[in-house]
Write an enzyme that holds these catalytic residues in place. Structure first.
Site, PDB file in Angstrom:
ATOM      1  N   GLN A   1       0.890  -1.167   0.000  1.00 36.32           N
ATOM      2  CA  GLN A   1       0.000   0.000   0.000  1.00 36.32           C
ATOM      3  C   GLN A   1       0.923   1.211   0.000  1.00 36.32           C
ATOM      4  O   GLN A   1       1.515   1.558   1.015  1.00 36.32           O
ATOM      5  CB  GLN A   1      -0.911  -0.019   1.230  1.00 36.32           C
ATOM      6  CG  GLN A   1      -1.648   1.291   1.513  1.00 36.32           C
ATOM      7  CD  GLN A   1      -2.524   1.775   0.368  1.00 36.32           C
ATOM      8  OE1 GLN A   1      -3.218   0.987  -0.269  1.00 36.32           O
ATOM      9  NE2 GLN A   1      -2.490   3.069   0.075  1.00 36.32           N
TER      10      GLN A   1
ATOM     11  N   GLN B   1       0.311   4.605  -1.212  1.00 37.43           N
ATOM     12  CA  GLN B   1      -0.166   5.950  -0.903  1.00 37.43           C
ATOM     13  C   GLN B   1      -0.215   6.139   0.613  1.00 37.43           C
ATOM     14  O   GLN B   1      -0.633   5.208   1.304  1.00 37.43           O
ATOM     15  CB  GLN B   1      -1.578   6.164  -1.477  1.00 37.43           C
ATOM     16  CG  GLN B   1      -1.947   7.646  -1.548  1.00 37.43           C
ATOM     17  CD  GLN B   1      -3.360   7.894  -2.067  1.00 37.43           C
ATOM     18  OE1 GLN B   1      -4.153   6.974  -2.170  1.00 37.43           O
ATOM     19  NE2 GLN B   1      -3.672   9.122  -2.383  1.00 37.43           N
TER      20      GLN B   1
ATOM     21  N   PRO C   1      -5.823  -1.900   5.166  1.00 38.90           N
ATOM     22  CA  PRO C   1      -6.149  -0.772   6.057  1.00 38.90           C
ATOM     23  C   PRO C   1      -7.140   0.231   5.476  1.00 38.90           C
ATOM     24  O   PRO C   1      -7.652   1.070   6.211  1.00 38.90           O
ATOM     25  CB  PRO C   1      -4.785  -0.111   6.283  1.00 38.90           C
ATOM     26  CG  PRO C   1      -3.971  -0.477   5.077  1.00 38.90           C
ATOM     27  CD  PRO C   1      -4.438  -1.837   4.677  1.00 38.90           C
TER      28      PRO C   1
ATOM     29  N   GLY D   1     -10.568   1.109   2.612  1.00 37.56           N
ATOM     30  CA  GLY D   1     -11.692   0.493   1.917  1.00 37.56           C
ATOM     31  C   GLY D   1     -11.225   0.020   0.550  1.00 37.56           C
ATOM     32  O   GLY D   1     -11.454  -1.105   0.135  1.00 37.56           O
TER      33      GLY D   1
ATOM     34  N   GLU E   1      -6.861   2.796  -5.436  1.00 44.11           N
ATOM     35  CA  GLU E   1      -7.079   2.875  -6.884  1.00 44.11           C
ATOM     36  C   GLU E   1      -5.857   2.481  -7.708  1.00 44.11           C
ATOM     37  O   GLU E   1      -5.578   3.126  -8.732  1.00 44.11           O
ATOM     38  CB  GLU E   1      -7.500   4.307  -7.231  1.00 44.11           C
ATOM     39  CG  GLU E   1      -6.418   5.393  -6.985  1.00 44.11           C
ATOM     40  CD  GLU E   1      -6.457   6.030  -5.612  1.00 44.11           C
ATOM     41  OE1 GLU E   1      -6.900   5.370  -4.657  1.00 44.11           O
ATOM     42  OE2 GLU E   1      -6.014   7.186  -5.479  1.00 44.11           O
TER      43      GLU E   1
ATOM     44  N   HIS F   1     -16.038   4.500  -6.528  1.00 46.08           N
ATOM     45  CA  HIS F   1     -15.003   5.443  -6.100  1.00 46.08           C
ATOM     46  C   HIS F   1     -13.628   5.066  -6.671  1.00 46.08           C
ATOM     47  O   HIS F   1     -12.954   5.895  -7.286  1.00 46.08           O
ATOM     48  CB  HIS F   1     -14.971   5.480  -4.565  1.00 46.08           C
ATOM     49  CG  HIS F   1     -13.943   6.403  -3.997  1.00 46.08           C
ATOM     50  ND1 HIS F   1     -14.253   7.664  -3.528  1.00 46.08           N
ATOM     51  CD2 HIS F   1     -12.606   6.278  -3.837  1.00 46.08           C
ATOM     52  CE1 HIS F   1     -13.152   8.261  -3.101  1.00 46.08           C
ATOM     53  NE2 HIS F   1     -12.133   7.432  -3.270  1.00 46.08           N
ATOM     54  N   GLU F   2     -13.238   3.826  -6.479  1.00 40.93           N
ATOM     55  CA  GLU F   2     -11.893   3.440  -6.956  1.00 40.93           C
ATOM     56  C   GLU F   2     -11.825   3.484  -8.481  1.00 40.93           C
ATOM     57  O   GLU F   2     -10.810   3.867  -9.061  1.00 40.93           O
ATOM     58  CB  GLU F   2     -11.494   2.061  -6.420  1.00 40.93           C
ATOM     59  CG  GLU F   2     -11.510   1.926  -4.898  1.00 40.93           C
ATOM     60  CD  GLU F   2     -10.849   3.064  -4.139  1.00 40.93           C
ATOM     61  OE1 GLU F   2      -9.941   3.727  -4.684  1.00 40.93           O
ATOM     62  OE2 GLU F   2     -11.250   3.328  -2.987  1.00 40.93           O
TER      63      GLU F   2
ATOM     64  N   HIS G   1     -11.339   7.018  -9.747  1.00 38.98           N
ATOM     65  CA  HIS G   1      -9.946   7.476  -9.653  1.00 38.98           C
ATOM     66  C   HIS G   1      -9.172   7.241 -10.952  1.00 38.98           C
ATOM     67  O   HIS G   1      -8.131   7.864 -11.175  1.00 38.98           O
ATOM     68  CB  HIS G   1      -9.210   6.760  -8.521  1.00 38.98           C
ATOM     69  CG  HIS G   1      -9.310   7.435  -7.186  1.00 38.98           C
ATOM     70  ND1 HIS G   1      -8.964   8.743  -6.985  1.00 38.98           N
ATOM     71  CD2 HIS G   1      -9.669   6.951  -5.971  1.00 38.98           C
ATOM     72  CE1 HIS G   1      -9.122   9.047  -5.687  1.00 38.98           C
ATOM     73  NE2 HIS G   1      -9.553   7.978  -5.060  1.00 38.98           N
TER      74      HIS G   1
ATOM     75  N   GLU H   1      -9.288  13.223  -4.375  1.00 39.85           N
ATOM     76  CA  GLU H   1     -10.391  12.627  -3.606  1.00 39.85           C
ATOM     77  C   GLU H   1     -11.706  13.390  -3.748  1.00 39.85           C
ATOM     78  O   GLU H   1     -12.775  12.781  -3.746  1.00 39.85           O
ATOM     79  CB  GLU H   1      -9.992  12.485  -2.132  1.00 39.85           C
ATOM     80  CG  GLU H   1      -8.774  11.588  -1.895  1.00 39.85           C
ATOM     81  CD  GLU H   1      -8.947  10.152  -2.402  1.00 39.85           C
ATOM     82  OE1 GLU H   1     -10.091   9.729  -2.667  1.00 39.85           O
ATOM     83  OE2 GLU H   1      -7.921   9.454  -2.542  1.00 39.85           O
TER      84      GLU H   1
ATOM     85  N   ASP I   1      -0.378  10.651   6.611  1.00 37.89           N
ATOM     86  CA  ASP I   1      -1.235   9.607   7.193  1.00 37.89           C
ATOM     87  C   ASP I   1      -2.005  10.108   8.411  1.00 37.89           C
ATOM     88  O   ASP I   1      -3.087   9.624   8.721  1.00 37.89           O
ATOM     89  CB  ASP I   1      -0.403   8.406   7.672  1.00 37.89           C
ATOM     90  CG  ASP I   1       0.169   7.627   6.510  1.00 37.89           C
ATOM     91  OD1 ASP I   1      -0.364   7.746   5.394  1.00 37.89           O
ATOM     92  OD2 ASP I   1       1.163   6.914   6.739  1.00 37.89           O
TER      93      ASP I   1
ATOM     94  N   TYR J   1     -12.443  14.735   0.637  1.00 36.46           N
ATOM     95  CA  TYR J   1     -13.458  13.928  -0.037  1.00 36.46           C
ATOM     96  C   TYR J   1     -14.771  14.706  -0.169  1.00 36.46           C
ATOM     97  O   TYR J   1     -15.210  15.044  -1.265  1.00 36.46           O
ATOM     98  CB  TYR J   1     -13.743  12.645   0.774  1.00 36.46           C
ATOM     99  CG  TYR J   1     -12.604  11.665   0.793  1.00 36.46           C
ATOM    100  CD1 TYR J   1     -12.652  10.529   0.005  1.00 36.46           C
ATOM    101  CD2 TYR J   1     -11.495  11.847   1.604  1.00 36.46           C
ATOM    102  CE1 TYR J   1     -11.623   9.599   0.012  1.00 36.46           C
ATOM    103  CE2 TYR J   1     -10.451  10.929   1.624  1.00 36.46           C
ATOM    104  CZ  TYR J   1     -10.523   9.810   0.822  1.00 36.46           C
ATOM    105  OH  TYR J   1      -9.502   8.912   0.828  1.00 36.46           O
TER     106      TYR J   1
ATOM    107  N   LYS K   1     -10.800   2.943   8.861  1.00 35.85           N
ATOM    108  CA  LYS K   1     -12.006   3.777   8.976  1.00 35.85           C
ATOM    109  C   LYS K   1     -13.057   3.113   9.874  1.00 35.85           C
ATOM    110  O   LYS K   1     -13.825   3.787  10.543  1.00 35.85           O
ATOM    111  CB  LYS K   1     -12.589   3.996   7.573  1.00 35.85           C
ATOM    112  CG  LYS K   1     -13.808   4.876   7.538  1.00 35.85           C
ATOM    113  CD  LYS K   1     -14.499   4.856   6.182  1.00 35.85           C
ATOM    114  CE  LYS K   1     -15.994   4.852   6.410  1.00 35.85           C
ATOM    115  NZ  LYS K   1     -16.804   4.531   5.261  1.00 35.85           N
TER     116      LYS K   1
HETATM  117  N1  BES Z   1      -6.770   6.715  -2.429  1.00 41.63           N
HETATM  118  C1  BES Z   1      -7.640   6.460  -1.352  1.00 41.63           C
HETATM  119  C2  BES Z   1      -6.959   5.872  -0.152  1.00 41.63           C
HETATM  120  C3  BES Z   1      -5.874   6.744   0.425  1.00 41.63           C
HETATM  121  C4  BES Z   1      -5.985   8.130   0.475  1.00 41.63           C
HETATM  122  C5  BES Z   1      -4.735   6.145   0.915  1.00 41.63           C
HETATM  123  C6  BES Z   1      -4.964   8.893   1.009  1.00 41.63           C
HETATM  124  C7  BES Z   1      -3.726   6.903   1.453  1.00 41.63           C
HETATM  125  C8  BES Z   1      -3.829   8.278   1.493  1.00 41.63           C
HETATM  126  C9  BES Z   1      -8.810   5.587  -1.762  1.00 41.63           C
HETATM  127  O1  BES Z   1      -9.272   5.847  -3.050  1.00 41.63           O
HETATM  128  C10 BES Z   1      -9.940   5.946  -0.867  1.00 41.63           C
HETATM  129  O2  BES Z   1     -10.328   7.079  -0.881  1.00 41.63           O
HETATM  130  N2  BES Z   1     -10.448   5.012  -0.106  1.00 41.63           N
HETATM  131  C11 BES Z   1     -11.592   5.238   0.735  1.00 41.63           C
HETATM  132  C12 BES Z   1     -12.815   4.901  -0.072  1.00 41.63           C
HETATM  133  C13 BES Z   1     -14.087   5.508   0.351  1.00 41.63           C
HETATM  134  C14 BES Z   1     -14.053   6.995   0.471  1.00 41.63           C
HETATM  135  C15 BES Z   1     -15.190   5.111  -0.625  1.00 41.63           C
HETATM  136  C16 BES Z   1     -11.447   4.329   1.931  1.00 41.63           C
HETATM  137  O3  BES Z   1     -10.526   3.519   1.936  1.00 41.63           O
HETATM  138  O4  BES Z   1     -12.219   4.418   2.868  1.00 41.63           O
HETATM  139 ZN    ZN Z   2     -10.146   7.813  -3.066  1.00 45.10          ZN
END
Ligand code: BES
Ligand code: ZN
Length: 633
Positions: free
Chosen positions: A172, A174, A299, A301, A304, A328-329, A332, A351, A406, A414, A590
């Protein structure tokens, strides 16, 4: 309740396996921020990546060729990365890469050993690796290996998987964890193509954020190619006992065998999502779009990773109620992977646009009712953050200097980002706004852009065309001010009216839980019902709800989350064993973090949190450990 009946019993195989067990500058623009509205932000250099040591404005990496070996016994990935570099400035021969916890075994340029040095380690940025690249050479090869503790790589034992027979690995990257996986310029404004050969145990399959051949021979040697230039945070690898099942012409799913059919059923609408998104926002530029279902310790949801989104199994609810995650993904692929945030300050460009697109995709595939319900729930999540975050953290173009990205994760980029775009849409009209977005994706395709670049583009396009409807003051307010501007759109759902009525009547004592006509409620209505309960409920009230709706046993992980949070806040003991099993079986931050946080508020809650955390920790991802360990001190 409906969701509980429809839900699969997959949770049984989701166990985490209680088995025991200062950066540099950017190569493009260096303008001072156009922000003049907030004092703190005026000194931020727009486009400067405060989270990378790399020097792409001097020497920039354009391609990576990886040859990696995955060793599950040692929990290390080792091998070579050959970086093709391009000189951006005459006379500069030092290439600076990002690393974290990597062991560097040697560095060559066009085959000859060259001098290199690893700099001082920063607590969250890692350490710069400086390499002398002699004139006339452009291929730098670094031999290295990762650490078993690499922040971006999780190693799972067989017990932590669904099948219990084989180990699993996933990365992972990002926001800034690619550097723990390989030495590279770990800045979203550096885009690279890549190729890879990955060696694994023979019985396992490797997949990457690249071309994956569903029919590849399972022989322990896998080849990948990513011909489109992508930022480092989108480089991803997973290895496990994976099988593939097609869902549509261009879409399919990789998962452990035990989850494969359920995942393919749950996400069967992925192909339709892809089609409607293309129709509205322009071509999908990445060839195939597949999903990879990870073990429950993932870790997030979803993530992408291009061509292959990584997805938590916790959204396999049996009734497609949580598939907005897939929208969502997928979205992206346009906002994020095609047009990318240049720095983590600009994350809202990824986001916020993606969240806006997600709502629109859900509406196109599932209709207005679902669109409205999801928009109201998103607006409420945003409000909860606005009510609890510091003002500076409510700003879209957030000041992240000196901060670990982080640690700053919230709904602001978002939902506030999406609400801003929704306002633009309402002001100029949906068709015009769709056309604007389609042009935007085309205009900036395969570029990494700053908030300022977006604003300049907006200025030249929508602001110019609709000067009577939009103002730059208002846009500045959305992007640089905390809170939500007065007069922002207010999403509304008729389907929630009956839920409000039922809740109010029940709270007033006019209606008993057993008389609430909830048999046709969908998951969103349950979430709305629970999330809008008063902070304090009596034990009798909780017991009544639980007796009638069996909430403690809900198989829907989102409903369970909302309910268990209420149970902890009101110390409803009959639900506490489920709180424990929830925390030890799910690693999605989350879902678990708010529960740990709520538990940490009282001494007896803390004891429960400590017990769950101690049991779950060996199976949690490093990010989930880091995000929650403060609650169990
Ligand atoms: N790209 C993000 C996850 C992310 C963001 C990882 C910033 C590290 C730093 C991914 O697309 C995302 O937004 N995931 C959300 C999805 C939800 C909003 C539908 C999640 O994991 O909860
Ligand atoms: Zn996202």
């Amino acid at each position: 309740m409906k969701s509980a009946i429809l839900a699969t019993t997959l949770s049984a195989i989701f166990a985490l396996g209680g088995c025991a067990g200062q950066g540099n500058t950017n190569p493009t623009s260096h303008t001072a921020s156009s922000d003049t509205l907030t004092n703190a932000a005026v000194n931020i250099e727009s486009g400067k990546d405060y989270h990378s040591f790399s020097n792409p404005e001097q020497i920039s990496v354009t391609h990576l060729a990886l040859d990696l070996d995955v060793n599950f016994d040692k929990k290390v990935i080792s091998g070579d990365v050959q970086l093709t570099v391009k000189r951006m400035q005459e006379g500069n021969n030092t290439l600076v890469l990002d690393t974290r916890d990597l062991t560097i075994k040697g560095v060559t340029a066009n085959g000859m050993p060259v001098p290199y040095s690893l700099g001082k380690e920063d607590s969250f940025l890692g350490a710069p690796l400086s390499i002398t690249v002699p004139e006339g050479t452009n291929k730098v090869t670094v031999s290295y290996q990762t650490s078993p503790q690499a922040s971006g790589v999780q190693w799972l034992t067989p017990a932590q998987t669904a099948g219990k027979q084989h180990p699993f690995l996933f990365t992972q990257s990002q926001a800034i964890h690619a550097r723990s996986f390989m030495p590279l310029q770990d800045s979203p404004q550096v885009r690279v193509t890549y190729s890879a050969t990955v060696h694994t145990p023979k019985e396992l399959l490797a997949v990457m954020s690249a071309s994956n051949d569903p029919d590849t021979a399972r022989d322990g040697v896998y080849e990948f190619n990513m011909p489109q230039p992508i930022p480092a945070y989108l480089i991803a690898l997973a290895v496990g006992d994976l099988q593939f099942k097609p869902m549509g012409k261009r879409t399919g799913v990789y998962a452990e065998p035990a989850l494969l059919d359920a995942a393919a059923d749950e996400f069967a609408d992925t192909e339709s999502m892809l089609e409607v998104t293309e129709k509205t926002y322009g071509p999908y530029r990445w060839d195939r779009y597949d999903l990879l279902i990870l073990p429950p310790s993932f870790p997030f949801g979803g993530m992408e990773n291009p061509r292959l989104s990584f997805i938590t199994p916790t959204v396999i609810a049996g009734d497609k109620s949580l598939v907005s995650l897939i929208a969502h993904e997928l979205a992206h692929s346009w906002s994020g992977n095609t047009v990318t945030n240049a720095t983590w300050r600009d994350l809202w460009l990824n986001e916020g646009f993606t969240t806006y697109l997600t709502y629109r995709i859900m509406q196109m595939v599932y209709g207005d009712n679902r669109y409205n319900m999801e928009a109201v729930l998103g607006r409420q999540d945003l409000q909860a953050d606005i009510d609890s975050l510091a003002a500076d953290d409510e700003i879209l173009a957030i000041d992240l200097r000196g901060r670990d990205p982080d640690a700053v994760f919230s709904n602001i980029p978002y939902e506030k980002g999406a609400l801003f775009l929704r306002e633009l849409e309402q002001k100029v009209g949906r068709d015009n706004f769709d056309q604007f977005l389609l042009n935007y994706f085309e205009h900036f395709a395969f570029q990494s852009i700053t908030t300022d670049q977006f604003m300049a583009y907006l200025n030249d396009t929508l602001l110019n065309d609709y000067a009577d409807k939009l103002s730059s003051e208002r846009i500045h307010q959305w992007i640089f001010q905390p809170g939500i501007p007065q007069g922002a759109p207010v999403p509304h759902s008729n389907a929630f009216k009956i839920v409000d009525d039922a809740r109010n009547q029940w709270l007033n004592g006019e209606l008993q839980a057993k008389d609430i006509d909830a048999k046709d409620w969908v998951v969103h209505q349950w979430l709305y019902f629970l999330n809008n309960m008063p902070e304090t409920l009596s034990q009798d009230q909780l017991a009544e709800l639980d007796a009638v709706f069996d909430l403690t046993q809900s198989k829907n992980n989102e409903i369970a989350h909302s309910w268990l949070l209420m149970a902890v806040e009101n110390w409803y003991e009959p639900a506490l064993p489920r709180v424990h099993s929830y925390l030890v079986s799910i690693g999605r931050n989350k879902l678990v973090k708010p529960i740990y946080k709520a538990l940490s508020q009282t001494p007896k809650g803390k004891v429960l949190a400590q017990k769950a955390f101690a049991e779950a920790k060996p199976g949690y991802h490093p990010l989930t450990v880091k995000a929650n360990e403060g609650f169990v001190d």
